[in-house]
Design a protein around this motif. Sequence first.
Motif, PDB file in Angstrom:
ATOM      1  N   PRO A   1     -53.365 162.676  84.839  1.00 30.06           N
ATOM      2  CA  PRO A   1     -53.608 162.039  85.983  1.00 30.06           C
ATOM      3  C   PRO A   1     -54.276 162.842  86.936  1.00 30.06           C
ATOM      4  O   PRO A   1     -53.821 163.805  87.390  1.00 30.06           O
ATOM      5  CB  PRO A   1     -52.452 161.128  86.445  1.00 30.06           C
ATOM      6  N   GLY A   2     -55.703 162.305  87.296  1.00 27.61           N
ATOM      7  CA  GLY A   2     -56.335 163.134  88.325  1.00 27.61           C
ATOM      8  C   GLY A   2     -57.400 164.175  87.703  1.00 27.61           C
ATOM      9  O   GLY A   2     -58.268 164.763  88.235  1.00 27.61           O
ATOM     10  N   THR A   3     -57.270 164.223  86.322  1.00 29.12           N
ATOM     11  CA  THR A   3     -58.093 165.392  85.317  1.00 29.12           C
ATOM     12  C   THR A   3     -59.202 164.751  84.584  1.00 29.12           C
ATOM     13  O   THR A   3     -58.986 163.851  83.946  1.00 29.12           O
ATOM     14  CB  THR A   3     -57.196 166.107  84.559  1.00 29.12           C
TER      15      THR A   3
ATOM     16  N   GLY B   1     -53.958 151.750  86.178  1.00 26.46           N
ATOM     17  CA  GLY B   1     -53.122 151.565  87.192  1.00 26.46           C
ATOM     18  C   GLY B   1     -52.744 152.894  87.921  1.00 26.46           C
ATOM     19  O   GLY B   1     -51.666 153.062  88.495  1.00 26.46           O
ATOM     20  N   ASN B   2     -53.229 153.988  87.392  1.00 26.49           N
ATOM     21  CA  ASN B   2     -52.680 155.315  87.835  1.00 26.49           C
ATOM     22  C   ASN B   2     -52.896 155.791  89.196  1.00 26.49           C
ATOM     23  O   ASN B   2     -53.788 154.994  89.740  1.00 26.49           O
ATOM     24  CB  ASN B   2     -52.806 156.384  86.884  1.00 26.49           C
ATOM     25  N   ILE B   3     -52.564 156.972  89.481  1.00 28.69           N
ATOM     26  CA  ILE B   3     -52.574 157.223  90.850  1.00 28.69           C
ATOM     27  C   ILE B   3     -53.820 157.375  91.553  1.00 28.69           C
ATOM     28  O   ILE B   3     -53.887 156.427  92.576  1.00 28.69           O
ATOM     29  CB  ILE B   3     -51.922 158.715  91.181  1.00 28.69           C
ATOM     30  N   THR B   4     -54.820 157.670  91.230  1.00 31.48           N
ATOM     31  CA  THR B   4     -56.224 157.685  91.939  1.00 31.48           C
ATOM     32  C   THR B   4     -56.708 156.323  91.907  1.00 31.48           C
ATOM     33  O   THR B   4     -57.069 155.869  92.972  1.00 31.48           O
ATOM     34  CB  THR B   4     -57.296 158.586  91.235  1.00 31.48           C
ATOM     35  N   CYS B   5     -56.635 155.804  90.634  1.00 27.87           N
ATOM     36  CA  CYS B   5     -57.241 154.030  90.745  1.00 27.87           C
ATOM     37  C   CYS B   5     -56.245 153.277  91.747  1.00 27.87           C
ATOM     38  O   CYS B   5     -56.815 152.584  92.468  1.00 27.87           O
ATOM     39  CB  CYS B   5     -57.282 153.572  89.333  1.00 27.87           C
TER      40      CYS B   5
ATOM     41  N   GLU C   1     -52.758 153.829  81.491  1.00 30.51           N
ATOM     42  CA  GLU C   1     -52.589 154.936  82.530  1.00 30.51           C
ATOM     43  C   GLU C   1     -54.014 155.678  82.583  1.00 30.51           C
ATOM     44  O   GLU C   1     -55.108 155.369  82.129  1.00 30.51           O
ATOM     45  CB  GLU C   1     -51.742 155.774  81.741  1.00 30.51           C
ATOM     46  N   CYS C   2     -54.084 156.871  83.241  1.00 28.44           N
ATOM     47  CA  CYS C   2     -55.349 157.585  84.032  1.00 28.44           C
ATOM     48  C   CYS C   2     -56.423 157.612  82.302  1.00 28.44           C
ATOM     49  O   CYS C   2     -55.699 158.057  81.445  1.00 28.44           O
ATOM     50  CB  CYS C   2     -54.840 158.511  84.449  1.00 28.44           C
ATOM     51  N   LEU C   3     -57.455 157.006  82.829  1.00 30.35           N
ATOM     52  CA  LEU C   3     -58.562 157.124  81.974  1.00 30.35           C
ATOM     53  C   LEU C   3     -59.491 158.158  82.027  1.00 30.35           C
ATOM     54  O   LEU C   3     -60.432 158.597  81.115  1.00 30.35           O
ATOM     55  CB  LEU C   3     -59.337 155.833  81.921  1.00 30.35           C
ATOM     56  N   GLY C   4     -59.076 159.242  82.754  1.00 28.88           N
ATOM     57  CA  GLY C   4     -59.989 160.474  83.115  1.00 28.88           C
ATOM     58  C   GLY C   4     -61.186 160.171  83.702  1.00 28.88           C
ATOM     59  O   GLY C   4     -62.317 160.838  83.393  1.00 28.88           O
ATOM     60  N   MET C   5     -61.299 159.134  84.334  1.00 32.65           N
ATOM     61  CA  MET C   5     -62.535 158.569  84.990  1.00 32.65           C
ATOM     62  C   MET C   5     -62.374 158.652  86.502  1.00 32.65           C
ATOM     63  O   MET C   5     -62.976 157.849  87.069  1.00 32.65           O
ATOM     64  CB  MET C   5     -62.921 157.256  84.482  1.00 32.65           C
ATOM     65  N   CYS C   6     -61.286 159.346  86.858  1.00 32.43           N
ATOM     66  CA  CYS C   6     -60.946 159.166  88.292  1.00 32.43           C
ATOM     67  C   CYS C   6     -62.067 159.323  89.370  1.00 32.43           C
ATOM     68  O   CYS C   6     -61.921 158.994  90.593  1.00 32.43           O
ATOM     69  CB  CYS C   6     -59.691 160.142  88.537  1.00 32.43           C
ATOM     70  N   ASP C   7     -62.984 160.328  88.965  1.00 30.97           N
ATOM     71  CA  ASP C   7     -64.077 160.169  89.822  1.00 30.97           C
ATOM     72  C   ASP C   7     -64.958 159.184  90.117  1.00 30.97           C
ATOM     73  O   ASP C   7     -65.750 158.801  90.846  1.00 30.97           O
ATOM     74  CB  ASP C   7     -65.311 161.219  89.339  1.00 30.97           C
TER      75      ASP C   7
END
Lengths: 421, 157
Positions: free
Chosen positions: A87-89, B84-88, B123-129
Amino acid sequence: MSVKILTKHFGIKDSHKINVYMKNGGYKQAEKALKEMKPEEILEEVKKSNLRGRGGAGFPTGLKWSFVPKDTGKPVYLCVNSDESEPGTFKDRHILEKDPHMLIEGIIITSYTIGANEAYIYIRGEYYPQAIRLQEAIEEAYQKGFLGENIFGTGYKLDLKIYRGAGAYICGEETALLESIEGKKGKPRLKPPFPAAVGLYDCPTVINNVETIADIPTIVEKGGEWFASLGPERNGGTKLFAVSGHVNKPGVYEHEMGYPLMKLINEDAGGILDGLKLKAVIPGGSSVPILRAEECDINLDYDSVMKAGSMLGSGAVIVMSEKTCMVKALSRLIHFYKDESCGQCTPCREGTGWMLKIINRIIAGKGRKEDVDTLYYIAKGIMGHTVCPLGDAAAMPVISFINKFRDEFEYYAINKKSMVE
Amino acid sequence: MSIEISENLRKKIEEIKNKFPTGKSPILPLLHAFQDELGYISLEVEEEIANIVGVSPVYVREVSTFYSMFNNQPVGKYHIQVCGNITCWLRGYDEIVEYIKKKLGIDIGETTSDGKFTLSRVECLGMCDHAPVMQINGDFYGDLTFEKIDEILDSLE
Ligand SMILES: Cc1cc2nc3c(=O)[nH]c(=O)nc-3n(C[C@H](O)[C@H](O)[C@H](O)COP(=O)(O)O)c2cc1C
Ligand code: SF4
Ligand code: FES
């Protein structure tokens, strides 16, 4: 101005196309490496470069390559780790989208150096558009004769294939990745033996991150010493920093190793959203310990971040403003690790489940004062007691969030509501 | 009951067998190929893949259920997967997902009665930007706002 290695083509139109890449000097280093350099010479340059693995652990790349045994009679494999699920990457995604040929050129040089004739790129299943782009780039490289038989007329042969994952963070762990390519559940293997000796299909295997491999053509071009000179001691080169969260301009920024964290946040990423104050930063992807705002006056290289009590990890910088509820933030991470535990170690499988239950209970307003200590001790019980580092990755955020924001956790448990919301 | 395998899928199966000839390696690519074509991994699909690779159907099931992208049940025509992960979450997941739920009248894990949309949390999709982010059938949609969600969902036939 920082030196740009990995992002130098990002602004160019159609930078993902092979003719654009070649117009900008692309594939010249692969040609030079295969025609003019012996594998040992390339290995020497990579060792001198102080390049450390960009996948998270920061292990010296040259040293890793040197562990591949010679003359086992078995094929050697290169597996490129493009699972990018921490997460974050999101840095590797930018390479895949904007400069897949730099990665492919790095793969050719690396495979030649370690003696591999077959390489795999393991890409997370969700990166579907990226896999298509990468496949097109691979086909272009085959057409030009940079992959396949007799590359650059040297007699060297290399096949490159994409293997798509399917939604399992654990498959980013290198031995789980190998299991996955072998058509199995992604359960990490016990080490030793290490993959360098017993890897894919029981053969010697090198696993490297996308960014690590994309650095290789430049090391061949400019030499290991030049690369090493960019960063502080033992931390060669530039790094892609993926900045996200409460900043005005989330994105990927490339800088020399040792770039100041606060400069990255305030200048590159445009400062904190809505003019709010900084509260905390996770400097290396969700698995590493969190830093409070006053601890963020640090430089971003493996050793400096370690000294500050965290880790550079994948270089994913997650920024949180003063409005962030740390209890809820942590619950997201625990949820993630519980979902992604492969289940083969009891402390990780059970511990993550217990932690999730407790933190959800606190958030639901049913917490008890002792819950905070219980969370902490469960995390301590996972730490160091598992087959793979996912256990530690689940424990470290819990331990560090509670160490640094204990008052917020206790407030929530006792008062049944968030201290900041 | 055996399944109907289209010409296209048959070709893909051959390609996969040639590309990944070693051991059980064809399993994941085959699961992807079958799901792309048929929408989910049914018991019949498991059996078919087991035959192709030379393993037991239960082995294929164990593998397919380990990986979250493989659906064991049919999903809607459009599978909306909201991160629904941290950055989103930092950038507004809670409001975004509530809005989608209300708009479609379904909860997470459900499919609309017309079979058009399934909603999942991932979970994080690698698109947090571009948080908050969702993926619909392979395509990413980022920097989501209520208006953008309306625009995207209303444009899907
Ligand atoms: C749970 C877990 C997940 C990981 N995910 C990734 C990943 O997505 N990408 C990656 O390159 N490395 C990941 N790693 C690190 C790899 O195991 C391995 O160290 C790395 O790919 C080696 O490449 P490097 O030396 O170039 O960094 C992960 C490790 C663990 C324990
Ligand atoms: S630590 Fe967790 S993810 Fe790693 S092997 Fe053990 S159970 Fe699996
Ligand atoms: S946290 Fe949602 S895409 Fe990374």
